[in-house]
Design a protein around this motif. Structure first.
Motif, mmCIF file in Angstrom:
data_model
loop_
_atom_site.group_PDB
_atom_site.id
_atom_site.type_symbol
_atom_site.label_atom_id
_atom_site.label_comp_id
_atom_site.label_asym_id
_atom_site.label_seq_id
_atom_site.Cartn_x
_atom_site.Cartn_y
_atom_site.Cartn_z
ATOM 1 N N ALA A 138 1.330 -1.497 0.117
ATOM 2 C CA ALA A 138 -0.094 -0.044 -0.320
ATOM 3 C C ALA A 138 0.553 1.764 0.015
ATOM 4 C CB ALA A 138 -0.803 -0.123 1.024
ATOM 5 N N ARG A 139 0.250 2.357 -0.424
ATOM 6 C CA ARG A 139 1.382 3.775 -1.124
ATOM 7 C C ARG A 139 1.044 4.456 0.711
ATOM 8 N NH1 ARG A 139 2.413 8.828 -2.446
ATOM 9 N NH2 ARG A 139 4.050 8.504 -4.030
ATOM 10 N N PRO A 140 2.689 4.455 1.058
ATOM 11 C CA PRO A 140 2.335 5.130 2.396
ATOM 12 C C PRO A 140 2.070 6.947 1.756
ATOM 13 C CG PRO A 140 4.438 4.573 2.106
ATOM 14 C CD PRO A 140 3.489 4.134 0.865
ATOM 15 N N VAL B 108 1.802 -6.586 -8.236
ATOM 16 C CA VAL B 108 2.129 -7.978 -8.433
ATOM 17 C C VAL B 108 0.072 -8.625 -9.189
ATOM 18 C CG1 VAL B 108 1.709 -9.354 -6.220
ATOM 19 C CG2 VAL B 108 3.399 -7.628 -6.241
ATOM 20 N N GLY B 109 0.257 -9.943 -9.241
ATOM 21 C CA GLY B 109 -0.916 -10.531 -9.945
ATOM 22 C C GLY B 109 -1.287 -11.378 -8.676
ATOM 23 N N TYR B 110 -2.548 -11.657 -8.857
ATOM 24 C CA TYR B 110 -3.102 -12.406 -8.415
ATOM 25 C C TYR B 110 -4.099 -13.603 -9.046
ATOM 26 C CZ TYR B 110 -1.837 -9.964 -4.625
ATOM 27 O OH TYR B 110 -1.263 -8.566 -3.032
ATOM 28 N N GLY B 111 -4.871 -14.746 -8.343
ATOM 29 C CA GLY B 111 -5.402 -15.858 -9.402
ATOM 30 C C GLY B 111 -5.887 -16.581 -8.556
ATOM 31 N N LEU B 112 -7.048 -17.294 -9.133
ATOM 32 C CA LEU B 112 -7.176 -18.244 -8.126
ATOM 33 C C LEU B 112 -6.258 -19.820 -8.305
ATOM 34 C CD1 LEU B 112 -11.163 -18.274 -8.907
ATOM 35 C CD2 LEU B 112 -10.176 -17.587 -6.378
ATOM 36 N N LYS C 56 -12.137 -12.732 7.624
ATOM 37 C CA LYS C 56 -13.707 -11.736 7.335
ATOM 38 C C LYS C 56 -13.561 -10.347 7.449
ATOM 39 C CE LYS C 56 -17.936 -12.570 5.824
ATOM 40 N NZ LYS C 56 -18.039 -13.237 5.026
ATOM 41 N N ASN C 57 -12.753 -10.143 7.982
ATOM 42 C CA ASN C 57 -12.921 -8.462 7.443
ATOM 43 C C ASN C 57 -11.848 -8.001 7.288
ATOM 44 O OD1 ASN C 57 -10.485 -9.133 9.488
ATOM 45 N ND2 ASN C 57 -11.095 -7.239 11.282
ATOM 46 N N SER C 58 -11.166 -8.490 6.468
ATOM 47 C CA SER C 58 -9.821 -7.763 5.387
ATOM 48 C C SER C 58 -10.546 -6.742 4.576
ATOM 49 C CB SER C 58 -9.092 -9.047 4.613
ATOM 50 O OG SER C 58 -8.002 -8.962 3.948
ATOM 51 N N ALA C 59 -9.485 -6.195 4.284
ATOM 52 C CA ALA C 59 -9.055 -4.413 2.846
ATOM 53 C C ALA C 59 -9.127 -4.632 2.064
ATOM 54 C CB ALA C 59 -9.541 -3.454 4.447
ATOM 55 N N THR C 60 -8.202 -5.901 2.307
ATOM 56 C CA THR C 60 -6.810 -6.104 0.931
ATOM 57 C C THR C 60 -8.048 -6.334 0.004
ATOM 58 O OG1 THR C 60 -7.235 -8.040 1.042
ATOM 59 C CG2 THR C 60 -5.088 -6.687 2.361
ATOM 60 N N PRO C 61 -7.718 -5.687 -1.797
ATOM 61 C CA PRO C 61 -8.867 -5.898 -3.063
ATOM 62 C C PRO C 61 -9.234 -7.039 -3.168
ATOM 63 C CG PRO C 61 -6.461 -3.791 -3.075
ATOM 64 C CD PRO C 61 -6.469 -4.751 -1.753
ATOM 65 N N HIS C 62 -7.370 -8.139 -3.203
ATOM 66 C CA HIS C 62 -8.363 -9.514 -3.828
ATOM 67 C C HIS C 62 -9.188 -10.270 -3.229
ATOM 68 C CE1 HIS C 62 -4.265 -8.762 -1.839
ATOM 69 N NE2 HIS C 62 -4.586 -10.729 -1.101
ATOM 70 N N MET D 97 -7.563 -8.290 -10.201
ATOM 71 C CA MET D 97 -6.724 -7.420 -9.287
ATOM 72 C C MET D 97 -5.595 -7.557 -9.576
ATOM 73 S SD MET D 97 -8.753 -6.291 -6.910
ATOM 74 C CE MET D 97 -10.098 -6.219 -7.828
ATOM 75 N N ARG D 98 -4.448 -6.606 -9.723
ATOM 76 C CA ARG D 98 -3.175 -6.182 -9.886
ATOM 77 C C ARG D 98 -2.687 -4.972 -8.658
ATOM 78 N NH1 ARG D 98 0.100 -8.104 -14.687
ATOM 79 N NH2 ARG D 98 1.145 -6.320 -14.197
ATOM 80 N N ARG D 99 -2.081 -5.433 -7.581
ATOM 81 C CA ARG D 99 -1.641 -4.609 -7.043
ATOM 82 C C ARG D 99 -0.356 -4.161 -7.394
ATOM 83 N NH1 ARG D 99 -2.780 -6.269 -0.513
ATOM 84 N NH2 ARG D 99 -2.273 -3.958 -0.435
ATOM 85 N N LYS D 100 0.039 -2.421 -6.476
ATOM 86 C CA LYS D 100 1.591 -2.145 -6.914
ATOM 87 C C LYS D 100 2.284 -2.114 -5.038
ATOM 88 C CE LYS D 100 0.758 1.705 -10.249
ATOM 89 N NZ LYS D 100 1.675 0.900 -11.027
ATOM 90 N N LEU D 101 3.482 -2.785 -6.157
ATOM 91 C CA LEU D 101 4.673 -2.537 -5.356
ATOM 92 C C LEU D 101 5.362 -1.755 -4.485
ATOM 93 C CD1 LEU D 101 6.180 -4.896 -2.483
ATOM 94 C CD2 LEU D 101 7.446 -5.997 -4.916
#
Length: 288
Positions: free
Chosen positions: A145-147, A160-164, A186-192, A249-253
């Motif tokens: 996450a961008r500070p 960073v890519g994600y998959g099933l 359950k309460n995770s806020a991460t996009p993937h 979903m793709r997230r920036k590192l």
């Protein structure tokens, strides 16, 4: 005379409230924390904490000194960062990164960087929480996450890519309509993981965890389907990417440094090495 380093123990105990918590933060024994607080109180001729069964509680005198201690601490870290910027090409450089990224991307790829930096010792800290770069808990941080904190130098490092994913055996035995899932808490806020919650409704979740490596092992063991970063597919040879149901979903590192330490020759050299590493075809293939 007062040992200025005792202020670190004082503030750690203020923040954590217990000897055990302060010891864990400072990576020492709890008896060391107690001894250093005793020494500080003796030097100041003040009782800073009441020793209670439920924890150590600040006295009125101790409470009055907290703001001043934090000011001294900030000035010390500022001095330390400035000193680092004039240092030579030798010494320790601490890198903080998420545990799964540290294990499956950084650790297998750091040999070249380590051997090329004579006199520099790398310390790779695999941790979920965000360390304080201002307090020199790390020199370089890799974050998903961008500070937003001021005074930081921030550079996008990779996508960073994600998959099933599921085990090959599981996919042979179960039709898509019968898939069950292993998911993040359950309460995770991460996009993937938010995407997965929408995708799997109303299908069954058989297990939840707060750790991606746990989810990868559960999927590999045949418990169900998980959404994972692509670099975790190498964590188990039986994991298979489900191509027909792609996760978008793709997230920036991000690579993050404090503005003061980026002028340090050794920190700058390590940062440049990480940038080169993540731009390589080998690492790009792991992430996408």
């Amino acid at each position: 005379m007062m040992n200025w380093d005792d202020l670190r123990y004082f503030l750690a105990l203020v923040d954590c409230g217990t000897l055990t918590g302060a010891a864990r933060r400072l990576q020492v024994e709890h008896t060391t924390v107690a001894r250093r607080i005793d020494a500080l109180e003796a030097a100041l001729k003040l009782r800073l904490f009441d020793r209670l069964v439920r924890g150590w509680q600040l006295t009125t005198e101790g409470h009055d000194l907290v703001a001043h201690a934090r000011e001294v601490e900030e000035r010390w870290f500022n001095f330390e960062r400035k000193a680092l910027s004039t240092s030579k090409m030798e010494g320790i450089v601490r890198i903080s990164a998420p545990p799964s990224l540290s294990t499956f991307v950084l650790a297998p790829q750091l040999k070249k960087l380590c051997t090329s930096l004579t006199g520099v010792e790398l310390e790779l800290q695999a941790e979920r929480h965000q360390v304080s770069l201002g307090k020199r808990e790390a020199d370089i941080a890799l974050r998903m996450a961008r500070p937003q904190t001021a005074g930081l130098v921030i550079k996008p490092l990779a996508n960073v890519g994600y998959g099933l994913y599921a085990s090959k055996t599981y996919l042979k035995k179960h039709k898509e309509e019968d898939w069950e899932f292993v998911a993040y808490e359950k309460n995770s806020a991460t996009p993937h993981h938010q995407w997965l919650e929408d995708y799997l409704m109303p299908r069954k979740v058989v297990l939840r965890s707060n750790d991606q490596m746990v989810l990868a092992q559960c999927a590999a063991a045949g418990l169900g389907v998980a959404v994972l970063p692509h670099y975790l597919r190498q964590s188990h040879r039986d994991l298979q990417r489900i191509e027909q149901q792609a996760c978008p979903m793709r997230r920036k590192l991000w690579l993050v440094m404090h503005d003061d330490v980026r002028r340090s020759p050794r920190v700058r050299a390590v940062a440049d090495g990480l940038i080169e590493l993540f731009s390589s075809a080998e690492v790009s293939d792991l992430l996408t």
